[in-house]
Motif scaffolding. Structure first.
Motif, PDB file in Angstrom:
ATOM      1  N   SER A 147      -6.981   4.309  -7.068  1.00  0.00           N
ATOM      2  CA  SER A 147      -5.795   5.037  -7.729  1.00  0.00           C
ATOM      3  C   SER A 147      -6.925   6.154  -9.044  1.00  0.00           C
TER       4      SER A 147
ATOM      5  N   VAL B  34      -5.104  -2.136 -11.029  1.00  0.00           N
ATOM      6  CA  VAL B  34      -6.636  -2.507 -10.404  1.00  0.00           C
ATOM      7  C   VAL B  34      -7.018  -3.223 -10.974  1.00  0.00           C
TER       8      VAL B  34
ATOM      9  N   ASP C  26     -11.073   0.814  -7.912  1.00  0.00           N
ATOM     10  CA  ASP C  26      -9.646   1.976  -8.541  1.00  0.00           C
ATOM     11  C   ASP C  26      -9.568   1.896  -6.925  1.00  0.00           C
TER      12      ASP C  26
ATOM     13  N   LYS D 148      -6.923   7.249  -1.262  1.00  0.00           N
ATOM     14  CA  LYS D 148      -7.671   6.408  -1.738  1.00  0.00           C
ATOM     15  C   LYS D 148      -6.893   4.927  -0.507  1.00  0.00           C
ATOM     16  N   LYS D 149      -6.057   4.852   0.363  1.00  0.00           N
ATOM     17  CA  LYS D 149      -5.944   4.379   1.822  1.00  0.00           C
ATOM     18  C   LYS D 149      -6.800   3.781   2.362  1.00  0.00           C
TER      19      LYS D 149
ATOM     20  N   ASP E  92       0.767  -0.954   0.150  1.00  0.00           N
ATOM     21  CA  ASP E  92       0.400  -0.113  -0.077  1.00  0.00           C
ATOM     22  C   ASP E  92       0.768   1.198  -0.228  1.00  0.00           C
TER      23      ASP E  92
ATOM     24  N   VAL F 282       0.168   3.408  -2.812  1.00  0.00           N
ATOM     25  CA  VAL F 282      -1.404   3.950  -2.803  1.00  0.00           C
ATOM     26  C   VAL F 282      -1.467   5.556  -2.284  1.00  0.00           C
ATOM     27  N   SER F 283      -2.167   6.383  -2.901  1.00  0.00           N
ATOM     28  CA  SER F 283      -2.285   7.447  -1.892  1.00  0.00           C
ATOM     29  C   SER F 283      -2.888   7.719  -0.986  1.00  0.00           C
TER      30      SER F 283
ATOM     31  N   GLU G 286      -1.171   8.051 -11.034  1.00  0.00           N
ATOM     32  CA  GLU G 286      -0.987   7.224 -10.604  1.00  0.00           C
ATOM     33  C   GLU G 286       0.203   6.037 -10.912  1.00  0.00           C
TER      34      GLU G 286
ATOM     35  N   ALA H 219       0.378   3.763  -8.885  1.00  0.00           N
ATOM     36  CA  ALA H 219      -1.477   2.208  -8.390  1.00  0.00           C
ATOM     37  C   ALA H 219      -1.943   2.096  -9.639  1.00  0.00           C
ATOM     38  N   HIS H 220      -2.501   2.861 -10.334  1.00  0.00           N
ATOM     39  CA  HIS H 220      -3.635   2.831 -11.200  1.00  0.00           C
ATOM     40  C   HIS H 220      -3.272   1.066 -12.490  1.00  0.00           C
TER      41      HIS H 220
END
Length: 187
Positions: free
Chosen positions: A110, A120, A108, A86-87, A79, A82-83, A114, A116-117
């Motif tokens: 993210s 997904v 999604d 968005k956590k 994680d 992850v922003s 980003e 993290a995207h």
């Protein structure tokens, strides 16, 4: 119903409204699902899972009550990518009712662009629609009804029922909203 040995959780499996998501069919037995999920457990101590084509995921919540109601929630294991905003957003959840898979949902976790995207869920609806697509991209295939209380959209039954989450407002207010979650539910 597919035989247990042919079931697999796949990060790129097509989304089939009213039928399955991530390769998990609606109405599968809870015990069968647990057996399938156990094949993807790669670290029991950290509850780390790796499904076909998926990033490493952590089982962040699991439980069933005495009536067989509950489910699973999986989050991105790493994680750190992850922003902060968005956590806590899961990657995949499975809702169980009366010992059967009732709903499967992907999120999604993210923001566009980003790192993290790229992790997904990659499965798509017909027409190439998935997480990060415009909610309005679904309109050529089915109608959308906005549920004010839940703040998501329902597709028409003719399409196969889905819950599609955008930004929590009707399309008239925000026509360019992106799909942030997709949930396959029974028709």
């Amino acid at each position: 119903m597919m035989p247990l040995e042919s079931l697999s959780v796949t990060w790129g499996a097509p989304i089939i409204p009213g039928v399955s998501l991530a390769g998990i069919p609606l109405n599968a037995g809870a015990d069968d699902l647990e057996a399938v999920l156990s094949r993807f457990l790669i670290d029991k101590d950290s509850l780390r899972y790796r499904f076909e084509e998926s990033p490493d995921l952590c089982l962040s919540w699991y439980g069933l009550d005495e009536c067989g109601n509950g489910g699973y929630s999986f989050s991105i294991f790493d994680d750190e990518i992850v922003s902060e905003l968005k956590k806590g957003v899961p990657a995949l959840s499975v809702l169980i009712r009366s010992w059967r898979v009732y709903a499967v949902k992907v999120y999604d976790f993210s923001f566009p662009g980003e790192p993290a995207h790229r992790f997904v869920y990659k499965g798509l609806l017909s027409g190439g629609i998935g997480l990060g697509s415009l909610v309005s991209d679904i309109l050529p295939f089915t109608s959308l009804e906005f549920d004010e209380a839940e703040e998501w959209f329902y597709t028409g039954r003719d399409y196969g029922v889905l819950e599609v989450t955008g930004w929590g407002v009707p399309l008239e207010e925000q026509p360019n909203q992106l799909i942030t979650a997709i949930c396959v539910i029974p028709g």
